[in-house]
Structures are given as structure tokens and as C-alpha cells.
Enzyme design. Structure first.
Site, PDB file in Angstrom:
ATOM      1  N   ASP A 136      72.468 -22.481  55.890  1.00 19.51           N
ATOM      2  CA  ASP A 136      71.921 -21.126  55.877  1.00 19.51           C
ATOM      3  C   ASP A 136      70.420 -21.346  55.818  1.00 19.51           C
ATOM      4  O   ASP A 136      69.905 -21.763  54.779  1.00 19.51           O
ATOM      5  CB  ASP A 136      72.440 -20.356  54.650  1.00 19.51           C
TER       6      ASP A 136
ATOM      7  N   ASP B 288      63.662 -15.942  58.982  1.00 21.85           N
ATOM      8  CA  ASP B 288      65.012 -16.485  59.216  1.00 21.85           C
ATOM      9  C   ASP B 288      65.023 -17.287  60.502  1.00 21.85           C
ATOM     10  O   ASP B 288      65.493 -18.424  60.563  1.00 21.85           O
ATOM     11  CB  ASP B 288      65.991 -15.317  59.456  1.00 21.85           C
TER      12      ASP B 288
ATOM     13  N   LEU C 161      67.684 -19.545  55.681  1.00 29.89           N
ATOM     14  CA  LEU C 161      66.855 -18.839  54.706  1.00 29.89           C
ATOM     15  C   LEU C 161      67.707 -17.784  54.004  1.00 29.89           C
ATOM     16  O   LEU C 161      67.755 -16.620  54.394  1.00 29.89           O
ATOM     17  CB  LEU C 161      65.633 -18.207  55.381  1.00 29.89           C
ATOM     18  N   ASP C 162      68.387 -18.233  52.942  1.00 24.85           N
ATOM     19  CA  ASP C 162      69.285 -17.332  52.210  1.00 24.85           C
ATOM     20  C   ASP C 162      68.455 -16.373  51.353  1.00 24.85           C
ATOM     21  O   ASP C 162      67.461 -16.761  50.749  1.00 24.85           O
ATOM     22  CB  ASP C 162      70.200 -18.167  51.313  1.00 24.85           C
TER      23      ASP C 162
ATOM     24  N   ASP D  21      73.970  -9.486  59.601  1.00 20.08           N
ATOM     25  CA  ASP D  21      72.789  -9.290  58.755  1.00 20.08           C
ATOM     26  C   ASP D  21      71.544  -9.116  59.620  1.00 20.08           C
ATOM     27  O   ASP D  21      71.387  -9.813  60.621  1.00 20.08           O
ATOM     28  CB  ASP D  21      72.572 -10.529  57.857  1.00 20.08           C
TER      29      ASP D  21
ATOM     30  N   GLU E 178      77.286 -21.485  52.231  1.00 18.54           N
ATOM     31  CA  GLU E 178      76.751 -20.960  50.968  1.00 18.54           C
ATOM     32  C   GLU E 178      77.633 -21.425  49.808  1.00 18.54           C
ATOM     33  O   GLU E 178      77.202 -22.205  48.960  1.00 18.54           O
ATOM     34  CB  GLU E 178      76.657 -19.424  51.015  1.00 18.54           C
TER      35      GLU E 178
ATOM     36  N   GLU F 226      74.115 -20.168  59.948  1.00 23.68           N
ATOM     37  CA  GLU F 226      74.433 -18.753  59.735  1.00 23.68           C
ATOM     38  C   GLU F 226      73.876 -17.914  60.883  1.00 23.68           C
ATOM     39  O   GLU F 226      74.421 -16.878  61.242  1.00 23.68           O
ATOM     40  CB  GLU F 226      73.841 -18.250  58.416  1.00 23.68           C
ATOM     41  N   GLU F 227      72.769 -18.380  61.482  1.00 25.10           N
ATOM     42  CA  GLU F 227      72.080 -17.575  62.499  1.00 25.10           C
ATOM     43  C   GLU F 227      72.647 -17.762  63.900  1.00 25.10           C
ATOM     44  O   GLU F 227      72.172 -17.127  64.837  1.00 25.10           O
ATOM     45  CB  GLU F 227      70.582 -17.928  62.507  1.00 25.10           C
TER      46      GLU F 227
HETATM   47  P1  P6P Z   1      74.109  -7.926  47.528  1.00 23.28           P
HETATM   48  C1  P6P Z   1      71.520 -12.474  50.357  1.00 23.28           C
HETATM   49  O1  P6P Z   1      71.652 -11.512  51.398  1.00 23.28           O
HETATM   50  C2  P6P Z   1      72.920 -12.910  49.955  1.00 23.28           C
HETATM   51  O2  P6P Z   1      73.570 -13.487  51.037  1.00 23.28           O
HETATM   52  C3  P6P Z   1      72.851 -13.846  48.761  1.00 23.28           C
HETATM   53  O3  P6P Z   1      71.734 -14.661  48.767  1.00 23.28           O
HETATM   54  C4  P6P Z   1      72.851 -12.888  47.581  1.00 23.28           C
HETATM   55  O4  P6P Z   1      73.380 -13.469  46.409  1.00 23.28           O
HETATM   56  C5  P6P Z   1      73.735 -11.751  48.082  1.00 23.28           C
HETATM   57  O5  P6P Z   1      73.655 -11.766  49.516  1.00 23.28           O
HETATM   58  C6  P6P Z   1      73.256 -10.405  47.590  1.00 23.28           C
HETATM   59  O6  P6P Z   1      74.186  -9.453  48.065  1.00 23.28           O
HETATM   60  O7  P6P Z   1      75.341  -7.241  48.121  1.00 23.28           O
HETATM   61  O8  P6P Z   1      74.177  -7.965  46.026  1.00 23.28           O
HETATM   62  O9  P6P Z   1      72.795  -7.367  48.025  1.00 23.28           O
END
Ligand code: P6P
Length: 352
Positions: free
Chosen positions: A133, A87, A135-136, A81, A292, A110-111
Site C-alpha cells: 500500500d 498516492d 501511501l496508507d 478510494d 495492510e 493497492e493502486e
Molecule cells: P475509517 C485509511 O483510509 C485506512 O485505509 C486506514 O489507514 C485507516 O485505519 C482506515 O482506512 C480508516 O477508515 O472508515 O475509520 O475512515
């Protein structure tokens, strides 16, 4: 899972909230008394995370004003990512706060590709490992959409006299000692569980404290919203498309923020179901199991909800094989997860 708690009459102090402010610190310290073998470490860990959340919140809230939004120079994280500057900042602050107190012996994020050993502070031998994680949903930062921190705490399994190992982190979600999230939204709320229900604390900026605002959160049995990236509909397996068609036929609302913590928090309050099935880009699902799916599943189950993968396995029973492994997930109101289960059993072409 933590030792069974004995009833603490003092705990009832919160059952008559009135206007009394109950801070996160007070709540954690009182709750600690309910655990016979509490050593204060878990209390310290939860307080460290609370401090880091306040620091991160300060930066998230002014992200547009300082040169901290946008893409970090560091490039991509271990999951491929694009790393956002916030982040990296959030990751650094969480690590710093956890390292300072020495309440945990190692961290996974995650990082970071691999685990981070935390040097002992003094003679203290810590019994816990923390993964998060930081900063999700961070891709939403530049457009001012809510983001969140997700954390999980386990007891270490390795010899306490030596360094922590990756195996300390590869534990099924049903062994989490505590789990929680911080949602940096219209207000900032910290929601956590130690296996004895779910409580939410809203940050009062005027006093700089997280204050008890959502006591003993319970997810609605059913809901009228489903949460999925409809853009992938044509790539979903038949059983998922049939279920989504059913949601539409029942006039359920579609709510999808693209920030898992935000979507799950809405579902915890209003009811509903969140789905991230297999897609061509993510055949095993996109969301990471350890930091997550597992912590959010423990929270939702503790609030009375359900959380499974699209092979109908309970998320918390999955034995992890890799630190950053991905998983499909269907999580939310129990009646809606059961309804999805029926569609998967009826339409799935694969042996379940
Ligand atoms: P998509 C954010 O990048 C994440 O990890 C989650 O927080 C979120 O629900 C999902 O990915 C969104 O993914 O493929 O729908 O853009």
C-alpha cells in the site's frame, strides 16, 4: 517463512548500540549472513524499499509547498478510494525502485487493479514478489496527519522461467518472507521483520540514512488505549459494542488517527488494540488483507502481539482468494486481543 537462521555472533554488534550509528543497509547486510540460503535478493529488495521511502518522504514532507497534495486526476483506485496525488507519486516511485534492480519478478499494489510483471534485469531470475500500500491513510495528507507505506515480500510459487501469476500473491500471511512499514510522521521511521524479531530505523535527514533506533521492538503485554472509529459504534455487532463499552468502563483512552500505520505504530510502542470490525459500508471489514492486515500482523506477532479477524481466525492463517480482498481485524497487545476474544465468544450471535 525464511529458512531458520543460524546465530551470527557478529549480529551481537548491535546489542551494544552505544552511540554507534547502525544504518539500515549495514543492519540488512549483516542480518543476511544469518540466512543460510541468502542470495542477496532479499537484502536488495529491502534496500530498494528504503530508497523509495526516502524519495517519498521528501515529497510528503513538502506536500503543502508544491502542487502535489489534493486529489489526483486519475480518479479512484481499484478499491474505490479517491486517489490522492501523493498516492500516485508514492506508487510510481516504489514501482520504479523495484523495477530498476530486478530483485523481484512482480509487484501488486493497492493502486493497481492487477499484478505488474517486472522484467528480468540481465539473466537474473528473481524469486520474490512484493506487494504494498504505497501511501496508507492518504486522505490525511492535506491535513498534515501522518501517513505510511506498508509492504510484504513473498517467495514466488510459479515456474521461475515464466511470468509471475496472481497466485504468487494469494499466499497466506504466514508465508511472508519479510514485511514492514514506513511511517511519515514527526520523524520518518522504517520498521520491518524477516521473521526474526522487529527492528525500527529512524531517518536522519542530515545524512540521508535510516539509522537503527528501535532494536528488537516488543509490544507491551497489555495497554490502556483502544483504537476504533467510534462513529460506527451503533452499526457494530453486539459483541463489538459490548467490548467497546468494557474499554470505556475500564477508562481506556480512545486513540484513532484514521491512518492504520500510525495507529499500529503507537500500539507497538505503547500497547493497546486496534479494531476494524464489520460495518454496513464494509460488511467484510475495510482493510485489505494482503497489503495492510498481513504485513502489519506479521510485525505485531513478531513483536509478541496478536492479530485476528472478528471470527477469531488468526489473520496470518487466512488463505486469500482475491488480490484486494478486505478483512475485519483486531490487532495489538496479546492480553487485550484475548479479552476481546472472550467478549466475541460470549456475545456473538453468529456461529464462530
Ligand atoms: P475509517 C485509511 O483510509 C485506512 O485505509 C486506514 O489507514 C485507516 O485505519 C482506515 O482506512 C480508516 O477508515 O472508515 O475509520 O475512515
Amino acid at each position: 517463512m525464511a529458512a531458520p537462521a543460524k546465530k551470527n555472533p557478529e549480529h551481537d554488534a548491535f546489542s551494544r548500540p552505544g552511540n554507534r550509528i547502525v544504518t539500515l543497509d549495514e543492519f540488512i547486510i549483516r542480518a543476511e549472513k544469518d540466512f543460510e540460503f541468502a542470495t542477496g535478493e532479499l537484502t536488495g529488495l529491502l534496500r530498494d524499499i528504503g530508497v523509495a521511502a526516502k524519495i517519498i518522504n521528501r515529497e510528503v514532507n513538502k506536500a503543502g509547498l508544491v502542487n502535489i497534495t489534493g486529489v489526483a486526476d486519475s480518479g479512484e483506485n481499484t478499491s474505490g478510494d479517491q486517489q490522492q496525488k501523493l498516492d500516485v507519486y508514492a506508487n510510481e516511485k516504489l514501482i520504479e525502485c523495484l523495477q530498476n534492480s530486478g530483485e523481484c519478478c512482480a509487484i501488486a499494489s493497492e493502486e493497481n487493479d492487477s499484478i505488474i510483471q517486472v522484467p528480468a534485469v540481465g539473466s537474473k531470475q528473481s524469486h520474490y514478489v512484493v506487494m504494498f500500500d504505497p501511501l496508507d491513510g492518504s486522505s490525511n495528507i492535506d491535513v498534515n496527519v501522518s501517513v505510511g507505506t506498508i509492504f510484504a515480500i513473498y517467495r514466488r510459487q510459479s515456474d521461475p522461467s515464466g511470468p509471475a501469476t496472481t497466485e504468487d500473491f494469494l499466499q497466506a500471511g504466514n508465508r511472508q518472507v519479510a514485511a514492514g512499514y514506513v511511517l511519515y510522521g514527526t520523524s520518518t521511521i522504517l520498521v520491518y521483520t524477516t521473521g526474526r524479531g522487529v527492528n525500527g530505523f529512524t531517518l536522519d535527514p542530515s545524512i540521508g540514512e535510516f539509522c537503527l533506533s528501535h532494536r528488537n521492538l516488543r509490544i507491551p503485554e497489555n495497554g490502556k488505549f483502544y483504537s476504533v472509529n467510534q462513529g460506527y459504534y451503533s452499526k457494530f455487532d453486539l459483541e463489538m459494542r459490548r467490548y467497546i463499552d468494557n474499554c470505556s468502563d475500564q477508562n481506556y483512552g480512545l486513540r484513532y488517527i484514521g491512518s492504520m500505520v500510525s495507529d499500529i505504530h503507537r500500539i507497538l510502542i505503547q500497547g493497546g488494540i486496534f479494531l476494524y470490525p464489520s460495518t454496513r459500508k464494509y460488511p467484510k471489514g475495510k482493510l485489505r488483507l494482503l497489503y495492510e492486515c498481513n504485513p502489519l500482523s506479521l510485525i505485531v506477532e513478531q513483536a509478541g502481539g496478536k492479530s485476528i479477524n472478528t471470527q477469531l481466525k488468526r489473520i496470518l492463517d487466512i488463505e486469500p482468494k482475491e488480490l484486494h480482498q478486505r478483512n475485519t481485524i483486531a490487532i495489538g497487545s496479546p492480553a487485550m486481543v484475548d479479552e476481546l476474544k472472550a467478549f466475541i465468544e460470549r456475545y456473538s450471535a453468529l456461529p464462530l
